[in-house]
Motif scaffolding. Sequence first.
Motif, PDB file in Angstrom:
ATOM      1  N   TYR A   1      51.121  55.714  17.744  1.00  0.00           N
ATOM      2  CA  TYR A   1      49.965  56.144  17.424  1.00  0.00           C
ATOM      3  C   TYR A   1      48.735  56.417  15.940  1.00  0.00           C
ATOM      4  O   TYR A   1      47.297  55.807  16.533  1.00  0.00           O
ATOM      5  CB  TYR A   1      50.415  57.651  16.830  1.00  0.00           C
ATOM      6  N   PRO A   2      49.567  55.829  15.043  1.00  0.00           N
ATOM      7  CA  PRO A   2      48.400  55.862  14.173  1.00  0.00           C
ATOM      8  C   PRO A   2      47.936  53.999  14.044  1.00  0.00           C
ATOM      9  O   PRO A   2      47.476  53.643  13.237  1.00  0.00           O
ATOM     10  CB  PRO A   2      50.033  55.524  12.692  1.00  0.00           C
TER      11      PRO A   2
ATOM     12  N   ARG B   1      50.366  64.807  15.514  1.00  0.00           N
ATOM     13  CA  ARG B   1      49.885  63.350  14.279  1.00  0.00           C
ATOM     14  C   ARG B   1      51.552  63.725  13.142  1.00  0.00           C
ATOM     15  O   ARG B   1      52.133  63.038  13.697  1.00  0.00           O
ATOM     16  CB  ARG B   1      49.058  63.600  12.753  1.00  0.00           C
TER      17      ARG B   1
END
Length: 224
Positions: free
Chosen positions: A65-66, A116
């Motif tokens: 994700y990041p 997140r």
Amino acid sequence: MNRFTLAAALLIALPATLPALAQFSAPPNTGTTFKDTSMVKPPAGAKVAIYEFEDLECPACAHAYPIVHAAAERYKIPIVRHDFPLKMHIWSFDAAVVARYMQDKISPQVAEDYRRAVFANQTSIASKEDLNNFTQRYLRSHGHEMPFVVDPSGRFTAEVRADYTLGERIGLTQTPTIFVATQKNWTQVTDVSLLYQVIDAAIAQTASQPATPAKTRRATTKKK
């Protein structure tokens, strides 16, 4: 069209305790096992995009994700995201529905921050009850209360199911499944450490190509 997969480091070879371990519902996908990738394209007006299927309960998705979002920000390219909650996961489908609720009823940014936060707190969410408690705390921290029924009409559930059906049409068996897509072809990225390299190659490939206008994209899309 050319279809190729970058797999310099196979995620399935990593120990199960590492966060980069991909999640499989069947043998892992490769560039030759997909069934229909005609929809794997950037949105109208974009030359290059990251096209991703994710599962909010998947450790490898949390790891990616990041990296994916940092790459999209650096290159100023869109992310075309779809939910693909694997059936073996207990709470990922519910989390995706909640994220859709927040996106529609609160704001896209709150929904993105929720995704997140879920990824960052995966190891502390072991059940649907844990997810519900986490979601309540998250909403309260943003000045909202969790509704008694998140999806009374079934709209957000239907959206998540539609994403899953799309993944089945492509032939997905794992999360995350990440493509770097142009209007002419795509590259599957199975090692997110190679994502920037793949985007560089796609941008170089499309440097002299005009972006597809919104009004003509449907007419010019062809099945690979």
